[in-house]
Design a protein around this motif. Structure first.
Motif, PDB file in Angstrom:
ATOM      1  N   PRO A 194       0.816  -1.221   0.000  1.00 41.19           N
ATOM      2  CA  PRO A 194       0.000   0.000   0.000  1.00 41.19           C
ATOM      3  C   PRO A 194       0.849   1.271   0.000  1.00 41.19           C
ATOM      4  O   PRO A 194       0.469   2.269  -0.614  1.00 41.19           O
ATOM      5  CB  PRO A 194      -0.807  -0.098   1.301  1.00 41.19           C
ATOM      6  CG  PRO A 194      -0.845  -1.554   1.606  1.00 41.19           C
ATOM      7  CD  PRO A 194       0.457  -2.117   1.108  1.00 41.19           C
ATOM      8  N   SER A 195       2.008   1.244   0.670  1.00 42.56           N
ATOM      9  CA  SER A 195       2.862   2.432   0.658  1.00 42.56           C
ATOM     10  C   SER A 195       3.358   2.723  -0.739  1.00 42.56           C
ATOM     11  O   SER A 195       3.385   3.873  -1.185  1.00 42.56           O
ATOM     12  CB  SER A 195       4.063   2.231   1.597  1.00 42.56           C
ATOM     13  OG  SER A 195       3.636   2.174   2.923  1.00 42.56           O
ATOM     14  N   VAL A 196       3.783   1.671  -1.438  1.00 40.69           N
ATOM     15  CA  VAL A 196       4.300   1.872  -2.792  1.00 40.69           C
ATOM     16  C   VAL A 196       3.173   2.315  -3.725  1.00 40.69           C
ATOM     17  O   VAL A 196       3.322   3.268  -4.491  1.00 40.69           O
ATOM     18  CB  VAL A 196       4.975   0.582  -3.305  1.00 40.69           C
ATOM     19  CG1 VAL A 196       5.404   0.741  -4.745  1.00 40.69           C
ATOM     20  CG2 VAL A 196       6.166   0.238  -2.424  1.00 40.69           C
ATOM     21  N   VAL A 197       2.026   1.661  -3.628  1.00 43.19           N
ATOM     22  CA  VAL A 197       0.886   2.065  -4.468  1.00 43.19           C
ATOM     23  C   VAL A 197       0.469   3.489  -4.111  1.00 43.19           C
ATOM     24  O   VAL A 197       0.198   4.315  -4.998  1.00 43.19           O
ATOM     25  CB  VAL A 197      -0.296   1.086  -4.271  1.00 43.19           C
ATOM     26  CG1 VAL A 197      -1.549   1.630  -4.945  1.00 43.19           C
ATOM     27  CG2 VAL A 197       0.061  -0.284  -4.818  1.00 43.19           C
ATOM     28  N   GLY A 198       0.434   3.795  -2.820  1.00 43.95           N
ATOM     29  CA  GLY A 198       0.034   5.137  -2.387  1.00 43.95           C
ATOM     30  C   GLY A 198       0.933   6.222  -2.953  1.00 43.95           C
ATOM     31  O   GLY A 198       0.501   7.363  -3.133  1.00 43.95           O
ATOM     32  N   GLY A 199       2.177   5.878  -3.245  1.00 46.25           N
ATOM     33  CA  GLY A 199       3.079   6.858  -3.831  1.00 46.25           C
ATOM     34  C   GLY A 199       2.912   6.971  -5.334  1.00 46.25           C
ATOM     35  O   GLY A 199       3.437   7.895  -5.946  1.00 46.25           O
ATOM     36  N   LEU A 200       2.185   6.040  -5.939  1.00 42.00           N
ATOM     37  CA  LEU A 200       2.040   6.036  -7.397  1.00 42.00           C
ATOM     38  C   LEU A 200       0.702   6.589  -7.869  1.00 42.00           C
ATOM     39  O   LEU A 200       0.585   7.052  -8.995  1.00 42.00           O
ATOM     40  CB  LEU A 200       2.218   4.613  -7.946  1.00 42.00           C
ATOM     41  CG  LEU A 200       3.612   3.995  -7.784  1.00 42.00           C
ATOM     42  CD1 LEU A 200       3.596   2.541  -8.225  1.00 42.00           C
ATOM     43  CD2 LEU A 200       4.633   4.778  -8.610  1.00 42.00           C
ATOM     44  N   VAL A 201      -0.318   6.475  -7.028  1.00 42.22           N
ATOM     45  CA  VAL A 201      -1.657   6.951  -7.433  1.00 42.22           C
ATOM     46  C   VAL A 201      -2.090   8.047  -6.483  1.00 42.22           C
ATOM     47  O   VAL A 201      -1.496   8.242  -5.445  1.00 42.22           O
ATOM     48  CB  VAL A 201      -2.697   5.816  -7.384  1.00 42.22           C
ATOM     49  CG1 VAL A 201      -2.224   4.631  -8.191  1.00 42.22           C
ATOM     50  CG2 VAL A 201      -2.976   5.405  -5.939  1.00 42.22           C
ATOM     51  N   ASP A 202      -3.145   8.781  -6.837  1.00 45.98           N
ATOM     52  CA  ASP A 202      -3.651   9.712  -5.842  1.00 45.98           C
ATOM     53  C   ASP A 202      -5.120   9.494  -5.531  1.00 45.98           C
ATOM     54  O   ASP A 202      -5.759  10.340  -4.931  1.00 45.98           O
ATOM     55  CB  ASP A 202      -3.355  11.161  -6.175  1.00 45.98           C
ATOM     56  CG  ASP A 202      -3.943  11.560  -7.496  1.00 45.98           C
ATOM     57  OD1 ASP A 202      -4.613  10.729  -8.111  1.00 45.98           O
ATOM     58  OD2 ASP A 202      -3.730  12.705  -7.898  1.00 45.98           O
ATOM     59  N   ALA A 203      -5.627   8.330  -5.873  1.00 45.96           N
ATOM     60  CA  ALA A 203      -6.941   7.961  -5.366  1.00 45.96           C
ATOM     61  C   ALA A 203      -6.758   7.465  -3.921  1.00 45.96           C
ATOM     62  O   ALA A 203      -5.663   7.099  -3.521  1.00 45.96           O
ATOM     63  CB  ALA A 203      -7.528   6.841  -6.231  1.00 45.96           C
ATOM     64  N   PRO A 204      -7.836   7.455  -3.150  1.00 45.79           N
ATOM     65  CA  PRO A 204      -7.747   6.891  -1.803  1.00 45.79           C
ATOM     66  C   PRO A 204      -7.335   5.426  -1.871  1.00 45.79           C
ATOM     67  O   PRO A 204      -7.828   4.685  -2.720  1.00 45.79           O
ATOM     68  CB  PRO A 204      -9.181   7.017  -1.267  1.00 45.79           C
ATOM     69  CG  PRO A 204      -9.818   8.084  -2.082  1.00 45.79           C
ATOM     70  CD  PRO A 204      -9.169   8.006  -3.432  1.00 45.79           C
ATOM     71  N   VAL A 205      -6.404   5.041  -0.999  1.00 40.41           N
ATOM     72  CA  VAL A 205      -5.940   3.652  -0.935  1.00 40.41           C
ATOM     73  C   VAL A 205      -6.462   3.014   0.342  1.00 40.41           C
ATOM     74  O   VAL A 205      -6.255   3.534   1.435  1.00 40.41           O
ATOM     75  CB  VAL A 205      -4.403   3.593  -0.955  1.00 40.41           C
ATOM     76  CG1 VAL A 205      -3.905   2.182  -0.650  1.00 40.41           C
ATOM     77  CG2 VAL A 205      -3.863   4.067  -2.295  1.00 40.41           C
ATOM     78  N   ILE A 206      -7.169   1.893   0.197  1.00 42.11           N
ATOM     79  CA  ILE A 206      -7.663   1.140   1.349  1.00 42.11           C
ATOM     80  C   ILE A 206      -6.773  -0.080   1.501  1.00 42.11           C
ATOM     81  O   ILE A 206      -6.784  -0.973   0.655  1.00 42.11           O
ATOM     82  CB  ILE A 206      -9.127   0.708   1.154  1.00 42.11           C
ATOM     83  CG1 ILE A 206      -9.984   1.943   0.875  1.00 42.11           C
ATOM     84  CG2 ILE A 206      -9.633  -0.057   2.376  1.00 42.11           C
ATOM     85  CD1 ILE A 206     -11.291   1.596   0.180  1.00 42.11           C
ATOM     86  N   ALA A 207      -6.013  -0.123   2.585  1.00 43.14           N
ATOM     87  CA  ALA A 207      -5.052  -1.201   2.783  1.00 43.14           C
ATOM     88  C   ALA A 207      -5.684  -2.320   3.598  1.00 43.14           C
ATOM     89  O   ALA A 207      -6.317  -2.074   4.619  1.00 43.14           O
ATOM     90  CB  ALA A 207      -3.820  -0.669   3.500  1.00 43.14           C
ATOM     91  N   VAL A 208      -5.517  -3.560   3.146  1.00 45.12           N
ATOM     92  CA  VAL A 208      -6.039  -4.721   3.856  1.00 45.12           C
ATOM     93  C   VAL A 208      -4.877  -5.637   4.225  1.00 45.12           C
ATOM     94  O   VAL A 208      -4.337  -6.337   3.380  1.00 45.12           O
ATOM     95  CB  VAL A 208      -7.025  -5.539   2.999  1.00 45.12           C
ATOM     96  CG1 VAL A 208      -7.775  -6.541   3.871  1.00 45.12           C
ATOM     97  CG2 VAL A 208      -7.966  -4.652   2.234  1.00 45.12           C
ATOM     98  N   PRO A 209      -4.482  -5.667   5.493  1.00 46.77           N
ATOM     99  CA  PRO A 209      -3.449  -6.624   5.892  1.00 46.77           C
ATOM    100  C   PRO A 209      -4.032  -8.032   5.892  1.00 46.77           C
ATOM    101  O   PRO A 209      -5.188  -8.232   6.253  1.00 46.77           O
ATOM    102  CB  PRO A 209      -3.087  -6.201   7.310  1.00 46.77           C
ATOM    103  CG  PRO A 209      -4.259  -5.428   7.820  1.00 46.77           C
ATOM    104  CD  PRO A 209      -4.965  -4.856   6.622  1.00 46.77           C
TER     105      PRO A 209
END
Lengths: 251, 251, 251, 251, 251, 251, 251, 251
Positions: free
Chosen positions: F186-201
């Motif tokens: 999620p951190s890497v994806v969060g740095g690539l997109v700017d839509a809200p990221v919902i992380a699921v462990p």
């Protein structure tokens, strides 16, 4: 690389002001171009031999067997870790020359001619219950080309057994130390050798060992320098890392 | 005590050149003498140079300065980690040629002629707050003789900064990766290089980072092979280990 | 993109067989090319306005002030979070039009003409001690262009205060709920509204709140659907996310 | 109340020498009187000498001094642990013959003639930072009458220093082992001696030592038999227990 | 190797009665030979009798039986802990005179004449569910030669049951206290007796007992002096330690 | 509403001074009146379609089937999560048109005409073991009316696979990122997109992953802004929230 | 209440078919109507007297003083907990008749005539360091109208002191037991009395007490029935609850 | 032993009617005899009726049945908690009139005439999965003589269901609130009623609920006053405590 720079470069190419070789070099350094074959063309790894690895948990026996066949169509070596009895049977049916290492719960295939093992990795374990993890480390390091020497059952409560092995440990380029319970062994080994020590906590123990947490914390807090730690029971990770350290540098 | 020394001593006894009482005294101290020499006469370490290390916390400025002087009476190099301002002043008073590395909170002394740095250690850090730990790793690796290249502020949330550094990272024999918060950077680096990766969790973060625990657990569970972990904020340990891995094998 | 394809493309350019625009388009899709300006040219974010953000802890007052000036040379807005008194003073000296939000411990600058706030973000907090975190969320969401409505001091032990605010909450596109202690408020709010709820545990509490862990676990286990959680005390993260959700989609 | 006293009282009742009201009052207080005497008239403890103990934290200097005076009005010995500078000064003002042990942070008074120390307690510590805890254990054991021999700074990373001390450790009736970081020392000592080993984890360490938790867990999971553990930094508890074990049985 | 043996060897060398090569070989093995003898020739342990111990978990029934036979070829006593039904059967087949203690899950063999039990160890347990652990402690202490007296089911919620046993507890040289749930019993016992108290937390309990963690922490924090703690459910460790303390000193 | 106001209002009604419709409106805003049908008449949710949800664990197959039938008597759609084989069979017997999604362990029913999927939700997962959770998120988001695009098996250790998917991710209104082990994705994806990221462990991992705790902490401490977290393995919660964010606002 | 029922009721009012009093009664039972004054008009609480409570942490001295004045304008009693020295001074300036309880860190005001204390609450504490928490409980229970009897310094390590107090404890309607360290006291008290026992863990202790966690877990796992637990150091909560239990039922 | 008995005994001694030896024997057993009577002759408990309780786990079916028969030989009531199917069958065979409460996993026997239930205990639960714990609380409170009213399935995510029950809850003398997941319900109930609230966390939940830890911490940190907590899943403890609070005081 910004679009303007890119456009400019292309225009130089069209105008004949820039050689294609030169433009390729400039564009090659686009990171992702590298990414695709990064691991394949690297020298060090190639020199010592390297196997594809399959982590079995969560895979059906059929999947595991199919993956094994697929990998072997393009590789001479294969390592499968944490194989259940069902997976072992399924793979043996599909890959007759697979070798099963029961204690290590690993399957390996080595085909063709192999370079002789290089360097020296020592694998040390504290108690007999730590053996499956230690053996997983050994199998992993060996299939990656390392010469391995083992010193098993040399826990700190009977120090003389470990001291008997010191001479042997001192010759190693990397030492994997596997221990459960209080995880004291890597600290003691780290004080006796000066090769890098890779500590592997195991989930062996009871009560307040909390599934290996006690050993893990103990190893992270080692008073000896030169010790680093991998995940609980992660024999594969330790063997892999030891083989990396052991492989001769290519410079 | 090496075998040749032992043999020589016994021959002196046989020849009557050494009294039995004297030989008993020499042999009584055998085990630890043997152990004591271990680290000093080992080839690999000698070849690259190696410094005595002082961990400052818990020492008074006077003690620290006295220890520094004492070590330097028998050694050309010295490394003191986690030095407080008071200790820095006290040591500077006693050892005029000491060098103070403010960000790393380290003091070093290097005297005499030094071999050129050997090999290549890469030190990577995620954010600016991780710098003191990264610098401690750098100072440590350098005083142990390693050539070091740093890539700071390349956290995973801005991936392009890391990708820009890949070429440089791929040349290293050991890569130290320093990161706090979620500790994701070693996994990403571990997927890009195939040198051993030494992950250092830092206590940087807030809330549920729990003083570096989140980063520590993240690194232990890295999905990339070839990654091992040292204690939270333990830049010294990582730099030391990297220098060990980096040092050329002596075979 | 492999080298052969790249070379071929460049040769088509040189031969005039491929328009430069076309080649640019092909090369643009190299991921890394995007990476450099990814966040800047994205439509949704641009539409609602967006500020550069500086997280102050670990920065000296001088560094903080210099960074502020630097950012403002290229941006009309600025948000600095967790500013200490020293940093506030230093920035005020360098940036006369900076606005200080004491409770939120934030500094903001907004220059030029601004679009009117868009959408609707609700920020709800349980107790008066949760206010700094709630205010940090509010300041963040507002500087990113969101219209914000707050409902403070509506903890679950006095349910009528919350019920009085339900109508207002139901109009929001995103609801930030800030609570310490047992962290029950997001569950109750989540059952009353159907906008996404962003729960922020705070370190408010004592004893077995363990610095916000109790609230964090409570929120992660919320029995209401539509609730997600950010780090303890992370008002900025919640406000930022709420503003993202609130921003009108660009399709 | 011992049986003889009880019998005597009843005989007074039968003889009419004691009113029933009076006897009822005496008997009503029976249980606690019985318990109150318990510790005082016990043989083992008396034989070796035993001091009253005051745990200083949470007490004002005035309170501490007053308690010290009060105890010394009925006792020849006194031990005060964890004394702050303020408490030391206050007690020294009131009790001129008090002795201050700076490293151990203890105050002691020993008046009158004392029996010679009996038995043999060994106190072993891993690093210099563990000294305050080790010294607290030593002071405690000594004031309870034990002869104590110390082996400090013999951590497992330099095994030869410990091996040098083995002969000395083997003579002890109880061995206190004080260690922080990974807490490996008690396991190693436990494998070398067969006296009871009392392990004391210290809060020395950083990062994932979690205030001594790593050492505590390590010691609880010791692979050596004959090891038990007291609370983190509890030098007093270990010294007290060692003195109990060391005291000659009274049968 | 004791000094007398060393002196003798050197004299043989001087006299030419022993070749230097032979002496070197003898001296090389010095450290561990010394260590190997350590436990065997120690007086205290021998005086009270001592059994070899096998920890069964992780062993196959065949292995367990083979180890049992092997040990008994050189020892008159044997203790096997945590024996499963399968192991019990296998050992009974191979060792007809083995005794099975069902509740304690232990197997013992005692052959030849045995010295009468010496000293006095008390074993106290809180609830009926703690019995297996308490019995493991009893069997262990007894086979090591201790006279044992048990006080079971005397938990603190029914204090009178414990008070009834005080007289008996006060005669013991070491008291093992086994308790689960809140683990309060050792503190109460520690306040009533002045023998060393060995606390054994059990995993008995539910909910927030977290597998014995609550009892473990409670015991480590005991407000009574003279209490130390072994691992959760570690009846063997407690019985072993109690027998060590109970054994008469040899001076 | 206080009694006096209520009484006044009723008197206006009786006097004919207030229309009944008007009084109803006033009384309707009594919070609890709303509560009963709050979720049903809300516009946003209705627009995109919405299914009743049954969480299966703890329900008998009979109960599960009966509940399914009951819900379908009043609803066109149904989602049942975490269905065991027994529940699947029981529901299939009672609801012939139920659809079983094996990997996601979900049952769905969709009857009648459905609006076309709206918006765009991206679901990203790190490893193959994370698939069940990712699929649960997908099924949930789809039955709530969202158009979903998946990017599976794109973990950070092989970054190029993720970079290949960036273009696709950037089009999404909400991104669900599912990952176990260190939870770095999620951190890497969060740095690539700017839509809200919902992380699921996820609870995927071993050793020190502690059932998903490592991934959970990693995600909460993400260095990327715009990331929030749901409970471990809670694919349903993430899919539900993504669908809420994705649904077009009704203003 | 559904709209149709509401409309019907209003029509009956308009038609004169339903008395206004009757309609008011029906509408009054709308839950929220109650919510506004729920706590004020409840009988039980009123009968024994009840004070407004202010939790001071996080409030400025000025705020605290202003709140105090405000409350006292409408109430005869006031309780302020966890008051700092600054707050005490500020409130004393504004409210001359405020009473300061130093050990309990509480401020109280009681004006007008007060009913005599009713019932009986016992407050028991283990050690002198637990006093501030015990006193906070006492002040709280007293200002809520309860008669309180205290038994301080009766920890389990000196059981006779507790047994001396049993008679007194048995008369109480509710017993508050305050203890740190191992938290054993509530279990022992719970076995001696049959009134409800409210256990308050304190953060008193060191090492593995982990800020009161050990005591908290101990109390939750109490083997005595009739024991419940409040948060660490929460003397106010315990005193409040004891007063509720103590208050005579109003039926 | 009450004072009257003591006085009588002494008078017998004085009168010569009782031998001194005999009196000594009687008085020696004094403390525990006193303790033994404690629970039996206490008024409050007797007035409302009270059953013997057997906690089944760890008992064999035969043991359980034998204990049941034994208790019923001296008691009219019996409660057995956590009964397995095997135990149910065994007890039913031996005690034909036993009643089995399947959901609560309890067995009860009530013989003879019973007083009508007194007072009022409310039992509230959040979800259907919490029912077994809630029912255990209900059965326990009822067999101890309390009148019980239940409000099940009123979790906070659907607040109106709870608000519908408020009137009923307000009449109770004690309220048991059973909830898993985030454990928010007791806080909300605590804000609505002013009877004592006994919170019971359940192990219902998944992921980061950590077996009920999240609910437990939530409840301990409740922002509502008047709430205390029992162990996870401890329905019996809550029901028992509620019945104690509910029982009329005997003064």
């Amino acid at each position: 690389m910004e679009e303007s720079r890119l456009r400019e470069l292309l225009e130089e190419v069209r105008a004949g002001d820039r050689a294609i070789d030169d433009a390729v070099a400039a564009l090659r350094s686009l990171p992702h171009t590298d990414l695709g074959f990064a691991k394949v063309d690297h020298h060090r790894r190639l020199r010592c031999g390297f196997a594809e690895v399959v982590y079995c948990p969560g895979k059906t026996p059929e999947d595991a067997a199919r993956i094994a066949v697929e990998i072997l169509s393009g590789s001479d070596t294969l390592l499968m870790t944490r194989a259940t009895t069902e997976i072992v049977t399924a793979v043996q049916d599909s890959v007759p020359d697979v070798e099963y290492h029961e204690r290590a719960r690993c399957l390996t295939v080595r085909r063709g001619e192999r370079a002789p093992p290089c360097g020296s990795v020592a694998i040390v374990s504290a108690g007999t219950s730590d053996l499956p993890v230690a053996e997983e480390a050994r199998i992993t390091a060996e299939i990656m080309g390392a010469a391995v020497e083992t010193s098993y059952d040399v826990g700190v409560a009977g120090l003389h057994r470990l001291l008997d092995r010191v001479e042997s440990l001192r010759g190693a380029r990397a030492v994997v130390v596997v221990a459960g319970m209080e995880g004291a062994l890597p600290s003691v080994v780290g004080g006796l050798v000066d090769a890098p020590v890779i500590a592997v906590p195991t989930s062996v123990g009871y009560g307040a060992s909390f599934g290996g947490l006690a050993a893990l914390l103990g190893m992270l807090n080692s008073c000896a320098a030169g010790v680093s730690v991998v995940n609980i029971d992660n024999g594969f990770g330790a063997g892999y890392l030891a083989a990396l350290i052991n492989a001769p540098a290519d410079d």
